[in-house]
Design an enzyme around this catalytic site. Structure first.
Site, PDB file in Angstrom:
ATOM      1  N   CYS A   8       0.524  -1.529  -0.334  1.00  0.00           N
ATOM      2  CA  CYS A   8      -0.583   0.254  -0.277  1.00  0.00           C
ATOM      3  C   CYS A   8       0.399   1.400   0.059  1.00  0.00           C
ATOM      4  CB  CYS A   8      -0.906   0.016   1.114  1.00  0.00           C
ATOM      5  SG  CYS A   8      -2.393  -1.323   1.625  1.00  0.00           S
ATOM      6  N   GLY A  36      -1.289   0.286  -4.601  1.00  0.00           N
ATOM      7  CA  GLY A  36      -2.094  -0.502  -5.065  1.00  0.00           C
ATOM      8  C   GLY A  36      -2.809   0.514  -5.670  1.00  0.00           C
ATOM      9  N   ASN A 111       0.735   0.794   5.538  1.00  0.00           N
ATOM     10  CA  ASN A 111       1.145   0.468   5.005  1.00  0.00           C
ATOM     11  C   ASN A 111       1.707  -0.497   5.522  1.00  0.00           C
ATOM     12  OD1 ASN A 111       4.255   0.438   3.139  1.00  0.00           O
ATOM     13  ND2 ASN A 111       2.655  -1.145   2.765  1.00  0.00           N
ATOM     14  N   GLY A 112       1.562  -1.994   5.506  1.00  0.00           N
ATOM     15  CA  GLY A 112       2.307  -3.174   5.993  1.00  0.00           C
ATOM     16  C   GLY A 112       1.480  -3.556   6.359  1.00  0.00           C
ATOM     17  N   TYR A 255      11.725  -4.691  -6.445  1.00  0.00           N
ATOM     18  CA  TYR A 255      10.208  -4.822  -7.913  1.00  0.00           C
ATOM     19  C   TYR A 255       9.129  -4.202  -7.133  1.00  0.00           C
ATOM     20  CZ  TYR A 255       5.659  -6.400  -9.278  1.00  0.00           C
ATOM     21  OH  TYR A 255       4.750  -6.115  -9.656  1.00  0.00           O
TER      22      TYR A 255
END
Length: 478
Positions: A8, A36, A111-112, A255
Site C-alpha cells: 500500500c 496499490g 502500509n504493511g 520490484y
C-alpha cells in the site's frame, strides 16, 4: 498470483495555513499508484472537521471533480492507495480509517502487515470492540484509541500502542491538530518526509511522491521512530529506535518501489542496475542481445548488459493503458492477457540468442507465456535471468505470498523450472548479492528467500483469516 501484488502507499500533509491540501494528496497518491490499485481514499482536516472520500478503483477514477470539491480545503490531510494483503477487497476495507472517540477523532493510513493481528483482534472483541472492517489496520486504530483514553497526547498513545504491535507498519495518523508519521521497529516498509517551499510538511511512502508535489526530501524515518508535525514544527520520538536489528524488505528495491525513488539513502534505479550486474557475474552466457520485461526488469537488464558487454535493446512494447492489475473481460485466457499487455519486437529477437531479464518468478505461468512470445517472434535461444532469488517461503509483512503452495521453486529443481518455462538456461540472483543491492551494509528482510524471519510468525496466515473467523462464529451462533 502470476505476479506479485503491491504493497500500500501512504501520504500526508501538514500545511501552515488553510489551502487546497486535497490536491496535494491527490498528486501524491497518483505518484504512489504503483503500490496499490484496489482502492484509495483521502481525509481532509478543516479546523477539526474531517471530510472523507474513499472508494474502490484508481486515483483518477475515484477522485473526480465532484469528489475533490466535496473534500474542500483544510490545513491537513492523509491519503492511501491500497492493495489488501489482509482483508477482502471491499469498500469497508478502504483507507484511511476514521475513528471518533471521547478524546476527539483520528484518521489513520497504514502500509504493511502486522503478524499478531488475530490475537489482538480477539482480545479487543472480547472487551467489547466492534469491528467494521476485516483488515489489520483497524486493529492498530483501536489499540491507539484505547491508549488515548489515558495518554496525555495522541503521540504518547501511539508510543504506547507500538509496544504491542508486531510486524510491518508505516503509518500516517492525523488528529485535529497534529500529523504523525510512524515506522515500525524493524523498518520493513519505507517512509520519508519532506518540506515544500511554502513550509508545508509532507510524509510519503516513497520520495517520488515528494517530487510530485514539489517537496524537498528531508530524510527517511528511522525504524521505530515517531515524527510529530504541528504548529511548533517537527518533533522526533525515538523510544522504539534501536530495539531490534533493522530488516528492510529487500523486495522494495527489486520490484515494489518506483525506480526514481530514493529509500534509506539508496536510489532504487541504481539498486536494480546493480542487481543486473551481479546477475551477469553469477550467470554469464553467450548471447546476442539483452532485453528486460517491462517495467521492473528493464533496469536490471541494463545492468546485465553493462557488465557482460552484450548489447541491450528494447524487446517488448507494453500497452500503456493496462496496469499491473489488468483483468480481461469474460473468460479470456491468461495467455491472451499477456499478448494484450506485452508484444515483442520481432526485429530485435528474430534469429537471436536472447537474455531475458525479469524481477522475479512466482509460479512460472507468466514467465512461460513471455518466453513463448519470444520464441514465436523468432528467438533461437532464450536465457532467463531473475534479479531476485527463488521464492521459497511465505511473506508475513505485506507481500502477497501467504503459502508455499503456489511457489514454483518449492516444487521443482532449477532444471525442472527451466524446462517448464521453456528456456535454454535459468539463473536467479543469490541471497548474498541481493543483500548488497543498496551498495552498503544494512539490515534486510530476505525471509521469502531464506526463511529467516526477523519476528514471530502468525498462527493463521490466510489473507481472508478475519472473514473466515466471522463466518465460523456465525455458524456457532446458529
Amino acid at each position: 498470483m502470476g505476479t506479485l501484488r503491491e504493497e500500500c502507499g501512504v501520504f500526508g500533509i501538514f500545511a501552515q495555513n488553510t489551502c487546497d491540501v486535497a490536491s496535494d494528496v491527490y498528486y501524491g497518491l497518483y505518484a504512489l499508484q504503483h503500490r496499490g490499485q484496489e482502492s484509495c481514499g483521502i481525509v481532509v482536516n478543516d479546523d477539526g472537521l474531517f471530510r472523507t472520500h474513499r472508494d474502490l478503483g484508481l486515483v483518477n477514477d475515484v477522485f473526480d471533480h465532484a469528489a475533490m470539491e466535496l473534500l474542500g480545503q483544510g490545513n491537513m490531510a492523509v491519503g492511501h492507495v491500497r492493495y489488501g494483503t489482509t482483508g477482502a477487497t471491499d469498500r469497508y476495507n478502504t483507507q484511511p480509517i476514521v475513528v471518533n472517540h471521547s478524546k476527539g477523532r483520528m484518521a489513520l493510513a497504514h502500509n504493511g502487515n502486522i503478524v499478531n493481528s488475530l490475537p489482538l483482534r480477539e482480545e479487543l472483541e472480547n472487551k467489547g470492540s466492534i469491528f467494521h472492517t476485516t483488515s489489520d489496520t483497524e486493529v492498530i486504530s483501536y489499540l491507539i484509541t484505547g491508549e488515548r483514553l489515558t495518554a496525555p497526547s495522541i503521540e504518547e498513545a501511539v508510543n504506547r500502542a507500538m509496544t504491542r504491535i508486531r510486524g510491518a507498519y508505516s503509518l500516517v495518523i492525523m488528529s485535529p491538530t497534529k500529523l504523525i508519521a510512524v515506522r515500525d521497529e524493524n523498518g520493513f516498509r519505507p517512509l520519508c518526509y519532506g518540506k515544500t517551499p511554502d513550509g508545508s510538511y509532507i510524509v510519503a511512502s516513497e520520495s517520488c511522491a515528494l517530487d510530485a508535489v514539489g517537496a524537498t526530501f528531508e530524510r527517511d524515518l528511522e525504524p521505530g521512530e515517531i515524527l510529530v508535525f504541528d504548529k511548533n514544527g517537527v518533533r522526533s520520538i525515538r523510544d522504539h529506535c534501536g530495539k531490534v536489528p533493522p530488516s528492510f524488505c529487500v523486495f522494495e528495491y527489486i520490484y515494489f518501489a518506483r525506480p526514481d525513488s530514493v529509500i534509506d539513502g539508496a536510489c532504487v534505479h541504481d539498486a536494480r542496475v546493480r542487481a543486473g550486474e551481479f546477475l551477469a557475474e553469477e550467470h554469464p552466457v553467450e548471447a546476442d542481445v539483452v532485453i528486460g520485461v517491462p517495467d521492473s526488469g528493464l533496469d536490471a537488464a541494463i545492468g546485465y548488459s553493462r557488465a557482460s558487454g552484450i548489447p541491450y535493446n528494447i524487446g517488448f512494447i507494453k500497452n500503456k493503458y493496462i496496469g499491473r492489475t489488468f483483468i480481461s473481460p469474460g473468460q479470456k485466457s491468461r495467455e491472451d492477457k499477456v499478448k494484450i499487455k506485452l508484444n515483442p519486437i520481432p526485429s530485435v529477437v528474430r534469429g537471436k540468442r536472447v537474455i531475458l531479464v525479469d524481477d522475479s518468478m512466482v509460479r512460472g505461468t507468466t514467465s512461460r507465456r513471455i518466453v513463448k512470445l519470444l520464441r514465436e517472434a523468432g528467438a533461437v535461444e532464450v536465457h532467463a535471468r531473475f534479479s531476485a532469488p527463488p521464492f521459497i517461503a511465505p511473506c508475513y509483512y505485506g507481500t502477497d505470498i501467504d503459502s508455499k503452495e503456489m511457489l514454483i521453486a518449492c516444487k521443482h529443481t532449477l532444471d525442472e523450472i527451466a524446462e517448464i518455462i521453456d528456456v535454454d538456461s535459468l539463473g536467479y540472483l543469490s541471497v548474498e548479492h541481493v543483500k548488497m543491492l543498496a551498495g552498503k551494509e544494512k539490515g534486510y528482510c530476505t525471509a521469502c528467500f531464506d526463511e529467516h524471519y526477523p519476528t514471530e510468525t502468525p498462527l493463521d496466515t490466510r489473507k481472508d483469516r478475519f472473514e473466515r473467523k466471522i463466518s465460523e462464529n456465525g455458524k456457532e451462533d446458529k
